[in-house]
Scaffold this active site. Structure first.
Site, PDB file in Angstrom:
ATOM      1  N   HIS A  88      42.075  41.371  38.292  1.00 17.20           N
ATOM      2  CA  HIS A  88      41.818  41.936  39.620  1.00 17.20           C
ATOM      3  C   HIS A  88      43.077  41.826  40.462  1.00 17.20           C
ATOM      4  O   HIS A  88      43.702  40.760  40.493  1.00 17.20           O
ATOM      5  CB  HIS A  88      40.671  41.180  40.299  1.00 17.20           C
ATOM      6  CG  HIS A  88      40.444  41.614  41.700  1.00 17.20           C
ATOM      7  ND1 HIS A  88      40.318  42.940  42.058  1.00 17.20           N
ATOM      8  CD2 HIS A  88      40.320  40.921  42.870  1.00 17.20           C
ATOM      9  CE1 HIS A  88      40.131  43.030  43.363  1.00 17.20           C
ATOM     10  NE2 HIS A  88      40.132  41.819  43.883  1.00 17.20           N
ATOM     11  N   SER A 110      38.205  30.908  41.015  1.00 16.10           N
ATOM     12  CA  SER A 110      38.517  32.045  41.893  1.00 16.10           C
ATOM     13  C   SER A 110      37.270  32.574  42.590  1.00 16.10           C
ATOM     14  O   SER A 110      36.176  32.583  42.018  1.00 16.10           O
ATOM     15  CB  SER A 110      39.124  33.162  41.029  1.00 16.10           C
ATOM     16  OG  SER A 110      39.027  34.404  41.679  1.00 16.10           O
ATOM     17  N   SER A 111      37.443  33.053  43.807  1.00 14.29           N
ATOM     18  CA  SER A 111      36.297  33.627  44.535  1.00 14.29           C
ATOM     19  C   SER A 111      35.807  34.922  43.888  1.00 14.29           C
ATOM     20  O   SER A 111      34.730  35.416  44.220  1.00 14.29           O
ATOM     21  CB  SER A 111      36.669  33.862  45.998  1.00 14.29           C
ATOM     22  OG  SER A 111      37.867  34.588  46.082  1.00 14.29           O
ATOM     23  N   ASP A 164      47.619  58.859  28.128  1.00 15.19           N
ATOM     24  CA  ASP A 164      47.798  57.850  27.080  1.00 15.19           C
ATOM     25  C   ASP A 164      46.926  56.616  27.336  1.00 15.19           C
ATOM     26  O   ASP A 164      46.145  56.198  26.481  1.00 15.19           O
ATOM     27  CB  ASP A 164      49.254  57.355  27.050  1.00 15.19           C
ATOM     28  CG  ASP A 164      50.234  58.385  26.499  1.00 15.19           C
ATOM     29  OD1 ASP A 164      49.794  59.373  25.893  1.00 15.19           O
ATOM     30  OD2 ASP A 164      51.444  58.159  26.688  1.00 15.19           O
ATOM     31  N   HIS A 169      45.046  43.615  44.310  1.00 16.53           N
ATOM     32  CA  HIS A 169      45.040  44.533  45.454  1.00 16.53           C
ATOM     33  C   HIS A 169      46.373  45.284  45.472  1.00 16.53           C
ATOM     34  O   HIS A 169      46.966  45.466  46.529  1.00 16.53           O
ATOM     35  CB  HIS A 169      44.877  43.772  46.769  1.00 16.53           C
ATOM     36  CG  HIS A 169      43.620  42.978  46.870  1.00 16.53           C
ATOM     37  ND1 HIS A 169      43.460  41.942  47.758  1.00 16.53           N
ATOM     38  CD2 HIS A 169      42.443  43.069  46.196  1.00 16.53           C
ATOM     39  CE1 HIS A 169      42.240  41.418  47.621  1.00 16.53           C
ATOM     40  NE2 HIS A 169      41.612  42.081  46.672  1.00 16.53           N
ATOM     41  N   TYR A 202      50.335  55.317  18.106  1.00 12.86           N
ATOM     42  CA  TYR A 202      51.573  54.861  18.745  1.00 12.86           C
ATOM     43  C   TYR A 202      51.836  53.382  18.529  1.00 12.86           C
ATOM     44  O   TYR A 202      50.905  52.580  18.483  1.00 12.86           O
ATOM     45  CB  TYR A 202      51.453  55.152  20.259  1.00 12.86           C
ATOM     46  CG  TYR A 202      52.538  54.562  21.117  1.00 12.86           C
ATOM     47  CD1 TYR A 202      53.747  55.218  21.286  1.00 12.86           C
ATOM     48  CD2 TYR A 202      52.324  53.343  21.765  1.00 12.86           C
ATOM     49  CE1 TYR A 202      54.735  54.663  22.088  1.00 12.86           C
ATOM     50  CE2 TYR A 202      53.309  52.798  22.557  1.00 12.86           C
ATOM     51  CZ  TYR A 202      54.511  53.452  22.711  1.00 12.86           C
ATOM     52  OH  TYR A 202      55.472  52.908  23.507  1.00 12.86           O
ATOM     53  N   HIS A 230      38.794  48.352  48.452  1.00 11.48           N
ATOM     54  CA  HIS A 230      39.069  47.000  47.999  1.00 11.48           C
ATOM     55  C   HIS A 230      40.333  46.933  47.135  1.00 11.48           C
ATOM     56  O   HIS A 230      41.401  46.593  47.639  1.00 11.48           O
ATOM     57  CB  HIS A 230      37.823  46.466  47.270  1.00 11.48           C
ATOM     58  CG  HIS A 230      37.942  45.053  46.822  1.00 11.48           C
ATOM     59  ND1 HIS A 230      36.899  44.343  46.270  1.00 11.48           N
ATOM     60  CD2 HIS A 230      38.990  44.204  46.812  1.00 11.48           C
ATOM     61  CE1 HIS A 230      37.309  43.124  45.971  1.00 11.48           C
ATOM     62  NE2 HIS A 230      38.566  43.009  46.291  1.00 11.48           N
ATOM     63  N   SER A 279      40.743  28.958  42.589  1.00 11.36           N
ATOM     64  CA  SER A 279      40.793  29.624  43.892  1.00 11.36           C
ATOM     65  C   SER A 279      41.936  29.093  44.758  1.00 11.36           C
ATOM     66  O   SER A 279      42.155  27.883  44.846  1.00 11.36           O
ATOM     67  CB  SER A 279      39.466  29.387  44.612  1.00 11.36           C
ATOM     68  OG  SER A 279      39.448  30.070  45.840  1.00 11.36           O
TER      69      SER A 279
HETATM   70 ZN   LIG Z   1      39.835  41.456  45.878  1.00 13.30          ZN
END
Ligand SMILES: [Zn+2]
Length: 219
Positions: free
Chosen positions: A94, A73-74, A119, A96, A213, A159, A44
């Site tokens: 994850h 990490s949170s 694809d 943003h 592919y 989010h 974190s």
């Molecule tokens: Zn987030």
């Protein structure tokens, strides 16, 4: 094996920076330890430049710290929930990232209007529920949205993006592609309505890309 995975996951965080998917420390990559009920994840609040393989922490599938000097990490509870409920998943990311999060802010799925989307995602990129960080709600939303869906990416409402893959690298690729198509479809929307791709063409593009592919040994 854990040392190698820590190194891989450490290195993949640099890809989030390289592809401009993260600001400050807001984004993380995790990877399942094959054959163990463990995964590794970013600590974190550590800046990407300061990440080292040793700083990557090891957690159990309930999100408890097993090995490492720093707090995980949170977002660890969300990653852990995905690993508990989707045994085929080997990596979770994850971010943003800007354009994808803009779609999430509107709670709008990204329609499949590009062959590159067909694809990689096999259709639209879906929206998951609004959920607060802390408990299992984000993880539940990810699993409920992606189970039985072709897309390896979900836009969590208001989010950002969570992506899954059979490896951490595959999940990072999905995060990069998600932002890329979110941006292009956004731009397309500015001057009109993007044209839909017929479902049977989406199906055949998806099948070709997923099964034919590229270099088989490199995937
Ligand atoms: Zn987030």
């Amino acid at each position: 094996m854990i040392a190698g995975l820590r190194e891989t996951v450490c290195r993949l965080h640099a890809e989030l920076v390289r592809y401009n998917l993260v600001a400050w420390t807001a984004g993380n990559v995790s990877g399942r330890v094959p054959g163990e009920d463990l995964f590794v994840i970013k600590p974190s609040g550590v800046s990407y430049d300061d990440l080292t393989p040793e700083s990557i922490v090891v957690c159990d599938l309930d999100g408890n710290l097993v090995e490492g000097d720093l707090s995980p990490s949170s977002d660890t509870a969300a990653h852990a929930y995905v690993y508990r409920h989707m045994p085929e998943v080997g990596g979770v990311v994850h971010t943003h990232s800007t354009y994808a999060s803009a779609w999430a802010a509107r709670g709008e799925a990204i329609p499949c209007v590009l062959t590159a989307m067909a694809d990689e995602f096999g259709g639209e990129i879906p929206v998951g529920p609004f959920a607060l960080i802390g408990g299992d709600d984000i993880g539940k939303g990810i699993v409920a949205t992606l189970t039985g869906h072709r897309s390896p990416a979900v836009l969590m409402q208001n989010h950002g993006v969570f992506t899954i893959g059979d490896s951490p690298k595959a999940a990072v690729k999905a995060a990069v592609m998600c932002e890329d198509v979110a941006r292009t479809v956004h731009v397309a929307r500015q001057l009109g309505e993007p044209l839909p791709i017929p479902q049977h063409d989406i199906d055949s593009l998806y099948d070709r890309y997923q099964n034919v592919y590229g270099q088989r040994s490199a995937r």
